[in-house]
Each structure stands twice: as structure tokens, then as C-alpha cells.
Design an enzyme around this catalytic site. Sequence first.
Site, PDB file in Angstrom:
ATOM      1  N   GLU B  48       1.997  12.633   6.308  1.00 33.52           N
ATOM      2  CA  GLU B  48       0.984  12.395   5.275  1.00 33.52           C
ATOM      3  C   GLU B  48      -0.438  12.550   5.799  1.00 33.52           C
ATOM      4  O   GLU B  48      -1.345  12.923   5.067  1.00 33.52           O
ATOM      5  CB  GLU B  48       1.163  11.014   4.648  1.00 33.52           C
ATOM      6  CG  GLU B  48       2.407  10.881   3.765  1.00 33.52           C
ATOM      7  CD  GLU B  48       3.649  10.497   4.548  1.00 33.52           C
ATOM      8  OE1 GLU B  48       3.606  10.508   5.799  1.00 33.52           O
ATOM      9  OE2 GLU B  48       4.680  10.186   3.911  1.00 33.52           O
ATOM     10  N   PHE B 110      10.304  -3.555  -0.656  1.00 26.85           N
ATOM     11  CA  PHE B 110      10.550  -2.436   0.255  1.00 26.85           C
ATOM     12  C   PHE B 110       9.468  -1.364   0.073  1.00 26.85           C
ATOM     13  O   PHE B 110       9.166  -0.969  -1.039  1.00 26.85           O
ATOM     14  CB  PHE B 110      11.938  -1.838  -0.006  1.00 26.85           C
ATOM     15  CG  PHE B 110      12.237  -0.646   0.852  1.00 26.85           C
ATOM     16  CD1 PHE B 110      12.359  -0.787   2.235  1.00 26.85           C
ATOM     17  CD2 PHE B 110      12.360   0.615   0.304  1.00 26.85           C
ATOM     18  CE1 PHE B 110      12.598   0.331   3.040  1.00 26.85           C
ATOM     19  CE2 PHE B 110      12.609   1.730   1.097  1.00 26.85           C
ATOM     20  CZ  PHE B 110      12.725   1.581   2.471  1.00 26.85           C
ATOM     21  N   GLN B 111       8.908  -0.924   1.169  1.00 25.28           N
ATOM     22  CA  GLN B 111       7.831   0.075   1.186  1.00 25.28           C
ATOM     23  C   GLN B 111       6.644  -0.331   0.314  1.00 25.28           C
ATOM     24  O   GLN B 111       6.028   0.499  -0.343  1.00 25.28           O
ATOM     25  CB  GLN B 111       8.357   1.464   0.803  1.00 25.28           C
ATOM     26  CG  GLN B 111       9.313   2.022   1.872  1.00 25.28           C
ATOM     27  CD  GLN B 111       9.577   3.511   1.732  1.00 25.28           C
ATOM     28  OE1 GLN B 111       9.551   4.054   0.626  1.00 25.28           O
ATOM     29  NE2 GLN B 111       9.846   4.172   2.853  1.00 25.28           N
ATOM     30  N   LYS B 160       5.306   2.607  -9.795  1.00 22.89           N
ATOM     31  CA  LYS B 160       6.365   3.454 -10.346  1.00 22.89           C
ATOM     32  C   LYS B 160       6.585   3.207 -11.840  1.00 22.89           C
ATOM     33  O   LYS B 160       6.746   4.147 -12.621  1.00 22.89           O
ATOM     34  CB  LYS B 160       7.671   3.184  -9.585  1.00 22.89           C
ATOM     35  CG  LYS B 160       8.776   4.163  -9.905  1.00 22.89           C
ATOM     36  CD  LYS B 160      10.004   3.849  -9.057  1.00 22.89           C
ATOM     37  CE  LYS B 160      11.054   4.934  -9.206  1.00 22.89           C
ATOM     38  NZ  LYS B 160      12.246   4.616  -8.404  1.00 22.89           N
ATOM     39  N   MET B 468     -12.763  15.159  27.059  1.00 23.27           N
ATOM     40  CA  MET B 468     -13.987  14.380  26.887  1.00 23.27           C
ATOM     41  C   MET B 468     -13.841  13.003  27.535  1.00 23.27           C
ATOM     42  O   MET B 468     -14.794  12.477  28.119  1.00 23.27           O
ATOM     43  CB  MET B 468     -14.330  14.246  25.402  1.00 23.27           C
ATOM     44  CG  MET B 468     -15.710  13.663  25.136  1.00 23.27           C
ATOM     45  SD  MET B 468     -17.035  14.652  25.871  1.00 23.27           S
ATOM     46  CE  MET B 468     -17.496  15.706  24.496  1.00 23.27           C
TER      47      MET B 468
END
Lengths: 164, 557
Positions: B48, B110-111, B160, B468
Amino acid sequence: MTKRKVISVIVENQPGVLARISGLFSGRGFNIESLAVGETEDVTTSRMTIVANGDDLVLEQILKQLNKLIDVIKVTDMSEESHVEVDLALIKVEIKDPAHKSDIMTTVGIFRARILDVTSDVFLIEVTGSEDKVNAFIELMKQHGIREMVRTGTIAMTRTKIQK
Amino acid sequence: MRGSKILLESLKKEGVDTIFGYPGGQALPIFDELYNEKAIKVYLVRHEQGAAHAADGYSRSTGKTGVCLATSGPGATNLVTGIATAYMDSIPMVALTGQVPTSLIGNDAFQESDMTGITRPIVKHNYLVKDVKDLAQIIKNAFYIANTGRPGPVLIDLPKDVMLAEADYVYPATPNLRGYKPNTEANKNQIKKAAEMIEKAERPILYVGGGVMLANACDEMVKLAEKINVPVTTTLMAIGAIPSAHVLNVGMLGMHGTRYANYAMQESDLIIAVGARFDDRVTGKVADFAPHADIIHIDIDPTAIGKIIRVDLPIVADSKSALRDLLSAVKKLEHKEWLLQVEEWKKEYPLKYIDSDKEIKPQYVLEKISQLAKEDTIITTEVGQHQMWAAQFLSFTKPRTFLTSGGLGTMGYGFPAAIGAQVANPGKLVIDIAGDGSIQMNIQELATAVKYNIPVKVAILNNGYLGMVRQWQELFFGGRYSSSDIESSVDFVKLAEAYGAKGILIEKKEDVEKALKTAFAHKGPVLMDFRISREENVWPMVPAGAGLGNMITEGLA
């Protein structure tokens, strides 16, 4: 030089708005002395009164950053206008000796505070007024012993200009 | 109409035809709707974060609002770095995230993750849609917020059940935002005062930031510079705003800027700052910054003005309109002596490096890229030494052709951003200048590039170090290379081939040009592994906390 500013913020009356404001202060390291929030005459808005500390640069940033939030409708710097400030405290003052009662009650009278509840060993007192006045009252009560205290934080409103 | 359908119809009304996304449980109704949607193309990424950076690159290269889409929980939190990157550089983006059904919000379902809470400090605004009836208006608001005023990312969290609920669909004509009214026009008096200050100044300089790019005001800026004959220095974000070869351009300023840009700032008596924000990488030690200069600061965001540096004349406005007003308010001016002085500094302290025949110098690769690439080539970078060398040694002629994570400094930005830019500009050559550290942060997007045949070219300047970090350790930490040596960590050619892309290993200087030509002519994505000299440093440098005039160029004297 650190100054104190009273800021009135009209915001959308929506969940999460308080978090946006408090997150702004914590995220940018601004000092907040008190924050009071409640509904206004318009149910779709809430009004927050914020007392903040900082130097000129910081205070200017606070006003600008508040204005930048999408949910903030209007920011008023009360310090720039004639206004009234009120703070309210509830204080439980200990009565260590019944002889102290009259002293406490006299002070309550002078400060136009109110005794809301009393037991054999505690007065529950409500005091309102400017932050300084409430502070002064608290100082005087400390000698008796403060068992518990709660303050609302300052709320403020500008004075309406008299039409001539 | 179903919520998910309302979402897509609304996106189309906002001109969205491209989404970078990744599906998951709570986002299924949206992806199901996208399955039948012909007018919106979904690019499936492999992580993502890649979706967010691709939407960002899409936006930076076009000015349009980029859109990314992820599912709830881990999908959404993976967007966070990309959203923060866009926020720091003021890039218009709308991030859509699935969310658990409203009845489960707050249950540690969940999630589930509190995305409006998590992203609050790194978005311009965000929304949790609780009622399908609000959806269309929220989308209208989100796009308006993202791409007006000082642009920025807006997140919309989409439970949802809201996506599955039904409502009447009418797309609102206007946003309803009583608390948001970006001020675009400059105050006339302030413009007049600015013109007076400019006319009085003897050593003025234009200090130009990303705001000029975002406002598409580069033409106006160059015209103003030419009318009043002043040197122009750009921040990292404004590279390309004025052609590199323009006689008034003194290049980038700041920590790894040119000496002559920094000297010009320090010696100037008037700084005209436009769409720039006096970042610490630009100012160096604030107390020593431009001691003789008055400052005019033009910015659309009032909070940017007076945040770091006291400003003598603030102008809150869109830089395009402010520059246009200023252009007509000022007289034509010459600054012969001043420009001569700047020219002398340019001659005396040019950007340089010590070339070698034995090893490949990164600067040499970049110069070759500039020679071989076309004018409209889009360059993206990751973050580190290669990014600074790219800013110093590549040449640019057009705005929106140098895409780099300036504010947040996100390693892993360049490759997915290049994919986004290439999707938006199919005919152009898009090159990601990368380091061997950064490229591994979103290397999985090779699969995306191969799947859709997005022909981005990646030039890895491979020194086997987190360069760097190593440079700072060499200069400021006694040469103790703690966790910065990553030599031989990966065979990039095999890696490219494993994904189905082309890989080229370049170990000799004489092979550089040939490799670039081969890569640029190749129809698909290419990974070029340039093995460069290991301990090359980025010079000049203003050490952190030092004044802008105190540049060091060790080893180049």
C-alpha cells in the site's frame, strides 16, 4: 516574553474536533493552560475557550494554526477586545476545627462564593470569577486544607459595544 | 444507489480515472464495484505504501489530485508514510480506506484501526463516513480541500456497511465548508509595498519554493525575475521552476545547495520568498540567516509566514496571482553590480567533483543522464546522497519534472512515484534516481511495473552504503560506520530478472553511456546497477546548525 492569551474558537459540532484541537497543541508543542468546550446558541457549532501561553511568535502561530483547521469556523483573540472572563471551581475545604467555620464562611461571603454542601468535616464550595479571583480564593482556602478541587477552565465572551 | 457506486460516480465527477490500490476484506464492496467500472483504471500495487507514493507521483507530475485506495487496518496503516510524505510537500491527494462496519467501530474488530485518529496530524483533513447520505458531499469536500489553498492529502475512511447501504445519489455542485475559505488574491496595498521594497533594494534575490510549482506559477516567477533582474534560488521542491541553464538561476540553496546561492542569500538586502517555508535545511542556523536582508514572504498558507523567520512584509496569496500582480506593479530594474558579483561567485565556486577513470563517479552518471535524456524527461529520486547529487548535477528545463520527497525525506518514495508519474505521462521517459538502500524499500513495485508494462528506468547509484548516513558518520561520528554498510546485499540484475524486468550491471565508466542508451531504448522497466565509488561525499555542505555561509567542501579544494 511569555504572555497569556484567551482565544475563543467556534468549531463544527462534530466528533473528533476536540482531538484535532488538542492534537494541534500537543503536536506542535504549544502550551495550553485551560480549554473549556460546550454547545452554543447554534446546535451545529461548539465554542471552545482556550487559554494559552507563549511568546508573540508562538501565540501568533497558535491563532493561525487554529484558523487553518477545516472544522474551525472562527477564531477570536479575546485579548484584543474588551471581554469578560469567568472561571468556576468546586472546592472541598476541610474543617479541621469547628472554630474555623466562621472564618471560611466570611471569606466565602467576601468572594461571593457559595457553600453547596456541608458535612461535619468538609465544606463543598463553589466560586466563580476571573482566573485571578478564583486563584486568590484557592490560596486562602489552602491554609484550611483542600481535599479535592475541580475547575472548568476559563470561558470568555466579548462585551457588546453600546450603540450611540 | 449503493454506497460503493456513489463513491465511484462521485470520483468520476471529480475527474478521477486512475486509482492505485490494494484490496482487502473491508474494501471488497469498493473493489467489486471497480470490477465493472470502465472509466476508472485500477493499478494493483504490491504494497500500500507504493499506492500512496504512486498517487503522489501522479499528482506531482500533472497537478491533478492523486487517488489511492487500501483496505482497513494494516492496509490503511501502510498508506501512512505515503500520506505523510504528501502532507509535508503539500501534494493534493485523496486516500480512500476501507473500515470495519460502523457497528463494530471501537470494538478492536479484526483489521480495525482508527484511521482518522492515526492520520490526523499528517492530513489536511480527514473524514469517517458514518452515513451513506453524507458520502457524495464528503467526496466533494475532500477534493476541494485537497487541491485548493495550500494543497494536501485528505483521507476518507469508508466503513463496509456504508459502502453497502443504499441512498439517492445527487452529486453536490459545491462543497459545504464554512470554516475553509482559502485566500487567493493578494492585498493590493501589500503588493504596492512589495514593489516599493523591490525598487529600493540593491541586492534582491528571489527565493522560490514548491508553492510556485503547485500554483503553476513558474512562468510568472521567471518573468518577474527577468523584469527586475535578480538571481533566483530554488529549494529542492522548486527545481525545474526555472531552467537550470537560465542566466539568473543560481541553483538550489541550503545544506547541499550551491555556494553561490547561499552566498547570494547571505549577502542580499532583500529576500523575496515565494511559496517557500524557510525549512531548517534551507536556513541553516536561523540567527545567522541573511543578516542584511528584509524579507517579503508570499505564501498561501498564513502559518508558513513568520513561523521560523521574522518577515518584514507578509503577503498571503496564491503565488500565481501574487506574482502576476507584482509583475505589473514593479518597474523594470537592472542590478548590474549585484548580478556581476553573483556571476563571480558562480565562477569561483562552481559545483564540482573530481572525476576518475578508475571508478564511476555518481556525478558523472547524472551528467550522462542529463545529456542523453530528453527535455521533458521526468526524474524521481529516493532519499540520500543520490538525491542531493541529482539536485546538483542534473539539468532541468521544465516544471513538474523533478519529483522528490523533500519535507519528510522518505526512502522508498522514488520508484513508486516514478510508476505514478509514468502512468500519468505514458509517452515520457521517467527515471528514478535511486540508492542501493532506498530502492530496496519499495522494490516489490517491480511486479507492478512489469505487470502493467510501465517502462520506468531505475538508475541505482550503488555504493554499498546507506551513503548519507555514512557521510554523516564520517564527518560527525568519527568514522564509525554503525549499521550503514550494506555492501553486496543483493544482485540487482538477478532481482530485476526475477520480476521479469531487465537488469543491467555497470562496473566501468566506459559502459555508463551504453547502458543508459540501452535502458532508455528498452520498452519495459529497467533496473540499472551502477557500481559507483564507495565513499564519495556530497559537497558542498552546511553542517547542521551552522550558518548558511559556512559551507565545507573537504577534499575538493
